[in-house]
Every structure is written in C-alpha cells, then in structure tokens.
Design an enzyme around this catalytic site. Sequence first.
Site, mmCIF file in Angstrom:
data_model
loop_
_atom_site.group_PDB
_atom_site.id
_atom_site.type_symbol
_atom_site.label_atom_id
_atom_site.label_comp_id
_atom_site.label_asym_id
_atom_site.label_seq_id
_atom_site.Cartn_x
_atom_site.Cartn_y
_atom_site.Cartn_z
ATOM 1 N N TYR A 159 0.857 -1.185 0.000
ATOM 2 C CA TYR A 159 0.000 0.000 0.000
ATOM 3 C C TYR A 159 0.894 1.237 0.000
ATOM 4 O O TYR A 159 1.834 1.306 0.796
ATOM 5 C CB TYR A 159 -0.879 0.035 1.260
ATOM 6 C CG TYR A 159 -2.346 -0.011 0.925
ATOM 7 C CD1 TYR A 159 -2.905 0.946 0.085
ATOM 8 C CD2 TYR A 159 -3.169 -1.014 1.439
ATOM 9 C CE1 TYR A 159 -4.251 0.889 -0.239
ATOM 10 C CE2 TYR A 159 -4.517 -1.063 1.114
ATOM 11 C CZ TYR A 159 -5.055 -0.106 0.271
ATOM 12 O OH TYR A 159 -6.376 -0.157 -0.059
ATOM 13 N N GLU A 207 -0.411 4.839 -0.438
ATOM 14 C CA GLU A 207 -1.232 6.031 -0.682
ATOM 15 C C GLU A 207 -0.357 7.280 -0.617
ATOM 16 O O GLU A 207 0.486 7.416 0.274
ATOM 17 C CB GLU A 207 -2.355 6.121 0.352
ATOM 18 C CG GLU A 207 -3.487 5.164 0.021
ATOM 19 C CD GLU A 207 -4.633 5.203 1.012
ATOM 20 O OE1 GLU A 207 -4.543 5.933 2.012
ATOM 21 O OE2 GLU A 207 -5.613 4.493 0.774
ATOM 22 N N ASP A 256 -7.107 13.232 -25.235
ATOM 23 C CA ASP A 256 -7.145 11.835 -24.771
ATOM 24 C C ASP A 256 -6.549 10.992 -25.903
ATOM 25 O O ASP A 256 -7.208 10.730 -26.908
ATOM 26 C CB ASP A 256 -8.596 11.442 -24.492
ATOM 27 C CG ASP A 256 -8.743 9.975 -24.098
ATOM 28 O OD1 ASP A 256 -7.751 9.231 -24.198
ATOM 29 O OD2 ASP A 256 -9.857 9.583 -23.704
ATOM 30 N N LYS A 281 -3.511 0.009 -25.169
ATOM 31 C CA LYS A 281 -3.986 -0.101 -26.562
ATOM 32 C C LYS A 281 -2.750 -0.172 -27.470
ATOM 33 O O LYS A 281 -1.987 -1.111 -27.360
ATOM 34 C CB LYS A 281 -4.942 1.052 -26.860
ATOM 35 C CG LYS A 281 -6.178 0.991 -25.947
ATOM 36 C CD LYS A 281 -7.198 2.047 -26.270
ATOM 37 C CE LYS A 281 -8.462 1.876 -25.449
ATOM 38 N NZ LYS A 281 -8.444 2.606 -24.174
HETATM 39 N N1 DSN Z 1 -13.562 0.591 -24.474
HETATM 40 C C1 DSN Z 1 -12.403 1.240 -25.017
HETATM 41 C C2 DSN Z 1 -12.355 1.094 -26.482
HETATM 42 O O1 DSN Z 1 -12.632 0.001 -26.908
HETATM 43 O O2 DSN Z 1 -12.051 2.012 -27.218
HETATM 44 C C3 DSN Z 1 -12.313 2.603 -24.557
HETATM 45 O O3 DSN Z 1 -12.617 2.645 -23.203
#
Ligand code: DSN
Length: 407
Positions: free
Chosen positions: A49, A51, A199, A228
């Site tokens: 932990y 914090e 974003d 991603k």
């Molecule tokens: N759900 C994601 C996407 O597939 O783009 C974004 O949060």
Amino acid sequence: MQAMKDTQIKKLIEAEKKRQKSVINLIASENVVSKDVLEALGTELTNKYAEGYPGKRYYGGNEVVDKLESLTQDRARKLFGLNASRWHVNVQALSGSPANLAVYLALVPLGGKIMGMSLDNGGHLTHGYKVSMTGKAWKQIPFGVDPKTETIDYVDLKAKAIAEKPDIIVGGFTAYPRIVDFKKLRAIADACGAILMVDMSHFAGLVAGKAYPSPFEYADVVTTTVHKTLRGPRSALIFSRLDKTITNQKGVAHSFSELIDKAVFPGLQGGPHLNQVAAVAVALKEAASPAFKKYAVQIIKNAAALADELKKLGWRIISGGTDSHLILMDTWSPPVGGGAGLGGKEASDRLEKAGIIVNKNTIPGETRSPVDPSGIRLGTAAETTRGKKEKDFRKIAQKIDKVLRKR
Ligand code: DSN
C-alpha cells in the site's frame, strides 16, 4: 515458479490463453503484451500500500516503490520527449475512464461544460456522454464530423465553442480513424478560453513510434491508457503542463498538475496498484526501442491495407480510409457487387464464429441503436504484434468479406 494450486481459476486462465491464440483479434483497443509486462504484473508489488506520492506517503516502507514510481514517471516523459521542468505525469490512474474523470474533477467546476466528440461520431463515453459520470456531473457540448467527409468539422466545432464557451475541449477518440488537428484545437481553445485536453488512449503507441502527430506541443493536459497501441498493462497516464494554473476564490494559484494529483488521490482512488505501475514502466521502456518505432509504422500500413482491400471488395469504409490503427466499416450499407448489408451485431457475431474478433460500433449519423448499430470497428495493433503484414491483412479482409457477404 510453483504451479497454481487453484485449478479452477488456472483452467480458466489457460482457456483464455488458448482462446486468444486461436483467434484473429481485431479489437482496436486490445493488444498482446510482452512476457516482461506479464511478469511485472504478477509480483509482490501487489502486496504494498502506498497512498500518496513519492516522498509523501501515508504508510511506511516505501523506499523501493518511491523509486519505482519516479522511474515510471521519468520513462513516461522520456518516451514522449517531455522536459520535467515543463510536464508532470501522474502514473497512478487505474485506467482511462478514472484518468479522464480525475482531470475534470481537478480542472472543471461541477456543472461546467466539457466539449467532446459525440459518441456516434467516435468520441468516448468519458468525453461527457450522458450515461457516464462525466455527463452527469458536467454538461457535454458535443462536436462531430462533417456528414459528407466524415472527418471532424472544425468550422462547426469553432462556432459551437465560441457560442458555448466550454471549460475544457477534449480532443481524442475511441472510434475515429483519422488524424486529429491538434493545432486547430489549440487555436479554438484559445479563442473561447478553454483548457485543451487530448485523450490519446487509442493512438499513444503511434505517437511514441512517431507514426501519428504528437499532441504535446498544443495540449495543456494529455491522458492516455497504456494498453492499446502502447502495448502495456491496463492502466493510464495523465500528463499536465506545470506552468498552467487555476486561481481559487482565496486568490491562491494551484498548478494543473497539483490539482490533478489531488483528484487522483485522495479524490478518486486509494493506493496505486504498484504491480501495474511496474508493468507500465516495462512497457514504456519497450515502446522507446527502435523495434517499437517499426511496429507503430507497420500498424498503420496494415490498417491502410485492410481498409483498401475492404473497399476494393465493395464495402463502405467511414471517411474513406484511415490514418491510424483503426477502421470503421459500415456493414449496414449493402456492399457493391451483391449481397445485402447487415447490422453490426450480426456482423460481429458472424465474424466471431469464423474466428475473427471485432466490436460492433455506431457510425456517424447512426440510424440504428448502440446495441445493434450500423457498423463494426477493426484495429490492427494486436495482430501486428503477432507479426502480420499488409498481405496478411488483405487476406483477413477477404475472409471478412466472405463471412459478411454470405446469405
Ligand atoms: N472501451 C475502449 C475502447 O474500446 O475504445 C475505450 O474505453
């Protein structure tokens, strides 16, 4: 390592591993992480932990994790060419949605206005859409694409921004295939006195590989997920300009960075997930390698080949193509050369049966519903990690055509 004793869970993990290996994964927001990233996730760091932030924690025993968190911040800045005197980065947000929420909580008064791309034009739920907390605590001023070109209509965006005076403009997307003009967004934000947040969750790996424009020259705040195109664990980063401030009612100026850190902890979260932070650090180092640069370029070449082949086969591709890793395909419009169109749900179900995993997606000007929209979204990041090249993606396009055209 000792084998896992919980055989029930072990079997499920093995089954998922097998499923992932046996399909063609075209989910635009997924990827395949390295063994090193997986190893970092499964470590004793999960026991700790911590914090607070490095040097300012609420628990003891932080000599190791302070170094870990600071190193992760350094790697994040280095990857995107940022100077520590100008940019702060918070590496504790658990994922993209809480990261975006933290920015609004820090910088936009409750009830204020978030200008973001509408959901059916490719924006994300957390860009102020009504079903997300970001659309309940704040008001969304949506912008979108020109119906003819299906690319962002900056003239309309500017007119709306000047009329509505949003507190923040969010550039970025979850289902928009083209380059976003950050310079234009900066000029619009300046014209209406808004903060500019980008974003870059979907295209962060492409920015890291210098295959897509970087938003850092123009944005005040940049958020991104790590999992991603950046090919790391599920997590998020929030970059903020140290010189940008908000003055409170007592006349005290606080930097965006200070306010965002407070919004993440204690505003929204408890202790950081340090195993996840370590895995982020591993992924950031991998993304700084020359091999990753080639990877990012290949992702886009593959997406271009996939879009081109689908078009040749007679399918309508939103905006006529892609500049990124993702493609929006209109499955509802009948393809040229015979066959009827079909809803996104049926298209996605049929493809899954044939071993191709995609997601159904709304398209600009959507006339159906989000549960059975008019299209599907395809992405090339995961299969590019697996070594696929343009010719492979042309074959995938042919398979998609065969499965969707069949009556
Ligand atoms: N759900 C994601 C996407 O597939 O783009 C974004 O949060």
